[in-house]
Design a protein around this motif. Structure first.
Motif, PDB file in Angstrom:
ATOM      1  N   LEU A 194       0.748  -1.206  -0.011  1.00  0.00           N
ATOM      2  CA  LEU A 194       0.041  -0.033   0.123  1.00  0.00           C
ATOM      3  C   LEU A 194       0.685   1.255  -0.124  1.00  0.00           C
ATOM      4  CD1 LEU A 194      -2.974  -1.096   2.384  1.00  0.00           C
ATOM      5  CD2 LEU A 194      -3.200  -0.209   0.066  1.00  0.00           C
ATOM      6  N   GLU A 195       1.909   1.340   0.998  1.00  0.00           N
ATOM      7  CA  GLU A 195       2.726   2.572   0.900  1.00  0.00           C
ATOM      8  C   GLU A 195       3.841   2.398  -0.500  1.00  0.00           C
ATOM      9  OE1 GLU A 195       5.244   1.899   4.365  1.00  0.00           O
ATOM     10  OE2 GLU A 195       3.275   1.947   5.720  1.00  0.00           O
ATOM     11  N   ALA A 196       4.144   1.483  -1.109  1.00  0.00           N
ATOM     12  CA  ALA A 196       4.848   1.478  -2.106  1.00  0.00           C
ATOM     13  C   ALA A 196       3.882   2.168  -3.298  1.00  0.00           C
ATOM     14  CB  ALA A 196       5.171   0.047  -2.488  1.00  0.00           C
ATOM     15  N   ALA A 197       2.566   1.726  -3.314  1.00  0.00           N
ATOM     16  CA  ALA A 197       1.709   2.202  -4.421  1.00  0.00           C
ATOM     17  C   ALA A 197       1.351   3.853  -4.054  1.00  0.00           C
ATOM     18  CB  ALA A 197       0.457   1.632  -4.303  1.00  0.00           C
ATOM     19  N   GLY A 203      -3.645   7.021  -6.141  1.00  0.00           N
ATOM     20  CA  GLY A 203      -4.526   7.892  -5.157  1.00  0.00           C
ATOM     21  C   GLY A 203      -5.262   6.533  -4.117  1.00  0.00           C
ATOM     22  N   PRO A 204      -6.158   7.077  -3.331  1.00  0.00           N
ATOM     23  CA  PRO A 204      -6.781   5.997  -2.431  1.00  0.00           C
ATOM     24  C   PRO A 204      -7.743   5.020  -3.377  1.00  0.00           C
ATOM     25  CG  PRO A 204      -7.470   8.105  -2.077  1.00  0.00           C
ATOM     26  CD  PRO A 204      -6.302   8.489  -3.058  1.00  0.00           C
TER      27      PRO A 204
ATOM     28  N   THR B   2      -9.478  17.817  -0.577  1.00  0.00           N
ATOM     29  CA  THR B   2      -8.447  16.695  -1.036  1.00  0.00           C
ATOM     30  C   THR B   2      -9.141  15.406  -0.979  1.00  0.00           C
ATOM     31  OG1 THR B   2      -7.843  15.983   1.296  1.00  0.00           O
ATOM     32  CG2 THR B   2      -6.775  18.030   0.298  1.00  0.00           C
ATOM     33  N   ALA B   3      -8.539  14.372  -1.681  1.00  0.00           N
ATOM     34  CA  ALA B   3      -9.127  13.012  -1.768  1.00  0.00           C
ATOM     35  C   ALA B   3      -9.237  12.472  -0.499  1.00  0.00           C
ATOM     36  CB  ALA B   3      -8.000  12.185  -2.787  1.00  0.00           C
ATOM     37  N   LYS B   4      -8.198  12.683   0.581  1.00  0.00           N
ATOM     38  CA  LYS B   4      -8.369  12.245   1.892  1.00  0.00           C
ATOM     39  C   LYS B   4      -9.393  12.718   2.548  1.00  0.00           C
ATOM     40  CE  LYS B   4      -4.639   9.962   4.117  1.00  0.00           C
ATOM     41  NZ  LYS B   4      -3.074   9.817   3.934  1.00  0.00           N
ATOM     42  N   GLY B   5      -9.749  13.927   2.540  1.00  0.00           N
ATOM     43  CA  GLY B   5     -10.671  14.628   3.353  1.00  0.00           C
ATOM     44  C   GLY B   5     -12.164  13.987   2.870  1.00  0.00           C
ATOM     45  N   TRP B   6     -12.300  13.828   1.483  1.00  0.00           N
ATOM     46  CA  TRP B   6     -13.374  13.310   0.921  1.00  0.00           C
ATOM     47  C   TRP B   6     -13.850  12.127   1.324  1.00  0.00           C
ATOM     48  CZ3 TRP B   6     -14.696  10.121  -2.933  1.00  0.00           C
ATOM     49  CH2 TRP B   6     -15.973  10.265  -3.761  1.00  0.00           C
ATOM     50  N   ILE B   7     -12.654  11.129   1.078  1.00  0.00           N
ATOM     51  CA  ILE B   7     -12.941   9.881   1.616  1.00  0.00           C
ATOM     52  C   ILE B   7     -13.398   9.585   3.013  1.00  0.00           C
ATOM     53  CG2 ILE B   7     -11.873   7.532   1.887  1.00  0.00           C
ATOM     54  CD1 ILE B   7     -10.829   7.998  -0.611  1.00  0.00           C
TER      55      ILE B   7
END
Lengths: 297, 275
Positions: A194-197, A203-204, B2-7
């Motif tokens: 996951l970290e490598a990605a 993105g998530p 941000t993507a993180k905040g959105w998720i």
């Protein structure tokens, strides 16, 4: 000890019998013999009471083929299983993703989400009969209270809504269980990958699809198969909530089988329904294993 | 955003909605169980005016829940004891040998994994009549053992396979019989699987409705689900009374779970993933 590795055949000893006998006897007398003999009963007109029965060949299956009630229960059962598989896995997986990791709130919610799974199908049936009840039910009262009274429904009495309503109650019971199947799998997802990605700029959403999902695939296999089989066998929830009604809208293979066998004493016909159920369970679990495995490893 | 905040936001909304969906029915069940019929009609949502145990007392006595609780306990205990004992012994013998007979018998057990109870239940009814097991507690237990033993043998088999045989072999060289070696050396090592078997099946047997509906109908042998089922038939729509019974019937499992969360969750996960 290396010389005695599993290459040689370790013979069957007399003492093996001692270990095996109790389990084998109970299993044979009370499961495999009855299961096998249902093939025979499905070709008889046995009524369950009289010692006499006659062999009628495939008549029960011809009767099934021509029986509208049977086709309706088959459709309902497949719809039940499909609805369960889709929504149960979706919600359970989302819940597992949201609750993966440590922290007090997550742990508390995990415990909370699991509680419905510990209740009996019977309890769930009563709870949701009440929730859905058109007169006292909380769902309609809540709709009234927030000014959406127009959306009030007779959830279990309307043939169109009854099946989805029952599916939802069943799903409510089992989501927690499927959630922990996924949580178990998520714990084994490699953090390094996951970290490598992430370092590579994924993105998530990409990480979820390309790193997490492939690694939890075996859990999906298990969860989908358990949900399908559970759906194909569904009994308690329906018996308590609708008894198959209204007008057969929620009748499942299990409830039809039960009614035929123990209310109408038509054991031969009921055995034939049971065999159809067995065929579906075997076919669908085999197909799912093939499909889900082919995509994975 | 941000993507993180959105998720994070989506996650929060999802958790909030699902918590409400899980909690509301549980809250209704609990709170209504304490309400009087008129209180229930006037105020279904709120807190009960006072903690009254009337409903619990009436459903306890009218559904003979004490007797049913004892029966449920007995059926569950007998089934679990037999499953653990028969299952571990059979799996042990199968895992330690590799002859054709061993393999054939293991395959025979595994076949049972696919058999739904519904398929066996009609002929089983006849078998039970022959052995005069209908309306007898051990009869119900036998049905559970038969349906569950394939899975139990499978779980134990995998585990025994991973255990080195050296210890028992050393014991047998020292003159310890096989049964003793199993009981004293192997069985204690099986504890983690035994826990899985006990926990998963404890929930499903305690909550099962179908076996007692077929085989334990008489009031003297009724288990909890049947006691509640027969009782509610007479008290249609008397929700406070029905819910009190449901709460009583669910309490033992929920309490056991809250006390032994870790073991429950571990048992359920390994039971499911290996299935």
């Amino acid at each position: 000890m290396a010389s005695r590795k599993r290459t040689g055949k370790l013979a069957f000893k007399a003492s093996d019998l001692l270990f095996l006998l109790p389990g084998l006897l109970v299993y044979t007398i009370f499961l495999s013999y009855p299961a096998l003999s249902s093939f025979y009963y499905s070709m008889t007109d046995w009524n369950g009471l009289s010692p006499e029965l006659s062999f009628i060949g495939l008549d029960n299956f011809r009767r099934l083929w021509a029986d509208d009630a049977f086709w309706r229960t088959l459709r309902n059962t497949l719809a039940f299983a499909l609805g369960l598989v889709v929504f149960l896995n979706l919600i359970a997986f989302l819940a597992a993703l949201a609750l993966d990791g440590n922290g007090r709130i997550r742990k508390t919610l995990r415990v909370l989400f699991l509680i419905p799974t510990l209740l009996s199908g019977l309890s769930i049936g009563y709870m949701w009969s009440y929730m859905y009840s058109p007169i006292f039910g909380v769902i309609n009262s809540a709709l009234d209270a927030v000014g959406l009274g127009a959306l009030k429904q007779d959830w279990l009495g309307d043939p169109k809504l009854a099946l989805p309503s029952v599916i939802f109650a069943h799903m409510w019971q089992w989501t927690g269980f499927h959630m922990i199947i996924f949580l178990g799998a998520l714990q084994s997802v490699s953090k390094e990958l996951l970290e490598a990605a992430e370092i590579d700029g994924a993105g998530p959403w990409k990480r979820l699809l390309n790193v997490t999902v492939p690694q939890v695939r075996p859990a999906f296999t298990v969860s989908v198969i358990l949900a399908t089989i559970g759906g194909l066998k569904v009994f308690d929830t329906i018996m308590i909530m609708t008894q198959g009604g209204p007008g057969g809208a929620t009748d499942s293979l299990s409830t039809l089988l039960y009614r035929m066998a123990f209310n109408f004493n038509d054991m031969g016909y009921a055995s034939a329904i049971g065999l159809v159920m067995l065929a579906f369970i075997m076919l669908i679990s085999y197909a799912q294993l093939r499909v889900l495995r082919a995509g994975g490893e | 955003m941000t993507a993180k905040g959105w998720i994070g936001g989506v996650r929060l909304v999802f958790l909030a909605i699902w918590s409400v969906v899980v909690l509301v029915p549980l809250w209704m069940l609990l709170s209504i169980a304490f309400k009087t019929p008129s209180e229930f009609l006037e105020n279904p949502f709120g807190l009960p005016a006072s903690i009254r145990l009337d409903n619990f007392v009436s459903s306890w006595t009218q559904a003979s829940l004490g007797l049913a609780l004892g029966n449920s306990l007995l059926v569950t205990a007998i089934s679990l004891a037999a499953l653990v004992l028969f299952g571990s012994a059979a799996a042990y013998a199968l895992a330690r040998g590799s002859s054709r007979i061993h393999r054939a018998l293991y395959a025979y057990f595994l076949l049972g994994l696919m058999v739904p109870f519904q398929i066996a239940m009609i002929p089983l009814y006849k078998v039970f009549r022959t052995f005069e097991l209908i309306n007898k507690i051990p009869g119900g237990a036998l049905a559970y053992v038969a349906v569950t033993i394939p899975f139990v043998v499978f779980l134990f088999f995998e585990f025994v396979r991973a255990l080195p045989a050296d210890l028992e072999e050393a014991a047998s060289i020292d003159g310890c019989g096989r049964v003793r070696a199993f009981a004293l050396i192997v069985f204690p090592l099986l504890k983690p699987v035994t826990a899985t078997v006990v926990i998963t099946n404890c929930i499903s047997i305690w909550n099962d409705f179908m076996v007692p509906l077929l085989f334990l109908q008489k009031s003297s042998v009724r288990t909890i689900p049947i006691a509640i089922y027969s009782f509610t038939g007479e008290y249609n729509n008397q929700w406070p009374l029905i819910f009190a019974g449901v709460v009583i019937s669910s309490l033992p499992m929920v309490i056991a779970f809250l006390l032994l969360q870790k073991q429950f969750i571990k048992g359920m996960v390994s039971g499911a993933v290996k299935g």
